[in-house]
Write a protein that holds these residues in place. Structure first.
Motif, PDB file in Angstrom:
ATOM      1  N   LYS A 141      38.620  41.563  35.340  1.00 52.09           N
ATOM      2  CA  LYS A 141      38.117  42.234  36.551  1.00 52.09           C
ATOM      3  C   LYS A 141      37.973  43.738  36.353  1.00 52.09           C
ATOM      4  CE  LYS A 141      39.684  38.904  40.009  1.00 52.09           C
ATOM      5  NZ  LYS A 141      40.528  38.688  41.216  1.00 52.09           N
ATOM      6  N   GLN A 142      38.811  44.313  35.504  1.00 58.00           N
ATOM      7  CA  GLN A 142      38.749  45.743  35.240  1.00 58.00           C
ATOM      8  C   GLN A 142      37.647  46.074  34.242  1.00 58.00           C
ATOM      9  OE1 GLN A 142      42.328  47.193  33.431  1.00 58.00           O
ATOM     10  NE2 GLN A 142      41.620  49.309  33.278  1.00 58.00           N
ATOM     11  N   ILE A 184      33.353  43.999  35.620  1.00 55.47           N
ATOM     12  CA  ILE A 184      33.547  44.009  37.059  1.00 55.47           C
ATOM     13  C   ILE A 184      32.842  42.851  37.758  1.00 55.47           C
ATOM     14  CG2 ILE A 184      33.180  45.371  39.160  1.00 55.47           C
ATOM     15  CD1 ILE A 184      33.365  47.872  37.280  1.00 55.47           C
ATOM     16  N   LEU A 214      36.141  53.297  30.409  1.00 60.06           N
ATOM     17  CA  LEU A 214      37.553  52.973  30.236  1.00 60.06           C
ATOM     18  C   LEU A 214      38.101  53.638  28.979  1.00 60.06           C
ATOM     19  CD1 LEU A 214      37.426  49.155  31.056  1.00 60.06           C
ATOM     20  CD2 LEU A 214      38.493  50.930  32.458  1.00 60.06           C
TER      21      LEU A 214
END
Length: 299
Positions: free
Chosen positions: A182-183, A186, A250
């Motif tokens: 999910k991170q 997305i 990220l």
């Protein structure tokens, strides 16, 4: 010899020190220039450029490139990916022929084709995908193909279009472990990606997927992801180091040592995977021409 750091500059307070094994050569040479000219002349997109791939110099210098169809603007906003996110331009129905002609002029023996996600399209871009595969095959009958496809939002009739034209390898990347999906991805779903692999295998395809390391996953989670892929019919798995393309993406949590990649490679073979490509600079299409064949007997 000149060397080019792979990771974009970041504030010293947040940057994880890049190890010596993560350096690549500057792109130079006549083959590189030829590929550059062909890409520009035919108005093609490549994931090599759009994804800031660290191997672009090596691959283009060897006369190969990974073509990216359906434009260079993606409808998704994955936390790791350098490809632009936004509203894509209209579908270009001449693109399949241009890709086929470029592959012909480059005399490519094994072509790798990928695409952005086109979630705004009812067919998810699958018609252009099928047209491209057919066009490449018509003009280059001796060329084998790997297609790195999206999940088509689980619209399986769109996935079936890929199965129907039967490229030699169909790849869909898991990208990361279940906990981080999910991170990192997305708009994607871990188990939907596994179902893509399973449906491809049931359709008779040679299947492939890739996982990035260094985003905060544990070794146990990586092994579980590899097992999940194997259990769903995946033949080939690539493991590579995540590299932060810009400060907005990220961050790298950890640089994974080459010895750890070697260990994971052996674990993959022991669980039954047919080919495991593992190393810091490995990307989905790196050495892709070898992935048609089994790697289980290689040293």
């Amino acid at each position: 010899m000149q060397e080019l750091p792979v990771i974009a500059a970041e504030p010293a307070t947040t940057r994880v020190k890049k190890p010596d094994w993560l350096r690549v050569k500057l792109p130079i040479g006549e083959n590189y220039k030829q590929v550059r000219n062909l890409v520009d002349t035919h108005k093609l997109h490549t994931i090599c450029e759009s994804g800031n791939c660290p191997n672009m110099g090596e691959c283009w210098g060897a006369g190969t490139a990974t073509f990216m169809i359906l434009g260079n603007i993606c409808t998704r906003s994955c936390g790791f990916c350098a490809v632009a996110t936004g509203r894509p331009e209209a579908v270009d129905f001449d693109e399949p022929q241009r890709v086929a002609e470029a592959i012909y002029l480059m005399k490519v023996k094994h072509a790798v084709i990928t695409s952005v996600d086109r979630d705004e399209l009812k067919d998810g871009g699958s018609i252009i995908w099928a047209n491209t595969i057919n066009a490449v095959r018509a003009l280059n009958p001796e060329t084998t193909m790997e297609t790195l496809i999206p999940d088509f939002r689980g619209q399986w009739e769109n996935l079936q279009r890929i199965i129907d034209v039967a490229p030699e390898i169909v790849s869909h990347n898991l990208e990361t472990v279940e906990r981080l999906t999910k991170q990192v991805r997305i708009q994607a779903k871990y188990h939907r990606s596994l179902e893509v692999i399973r449906r491809l295998k049931e359709g008779g395809m040679r299947t492939k997927s890739g996982i990035m390391l260094g985003l905060g996953e544990t070794k146990e989670e990586v092994v579980q992801a590899m097992q999940d892929l194997y259990d769903n019919g995946c033949d080939v798995v690539t493991l590579g180091q995540y590299l932060q393309p810009t400060p907005k993406h990220l961050p790298v949590v950890r640089f994974v040592h080459p010895d750890e990649f070697a260990e994971l490679r052996e674990i993959g073979y022991n669980m039954g995977l047919d080919y495991v490509e593992a190393g810091p600079l490995v990307r989905s299409s790196y050495h892709a021409e070898k992935h048609i064949f089994s790697g289980r007997n290689k040293g």
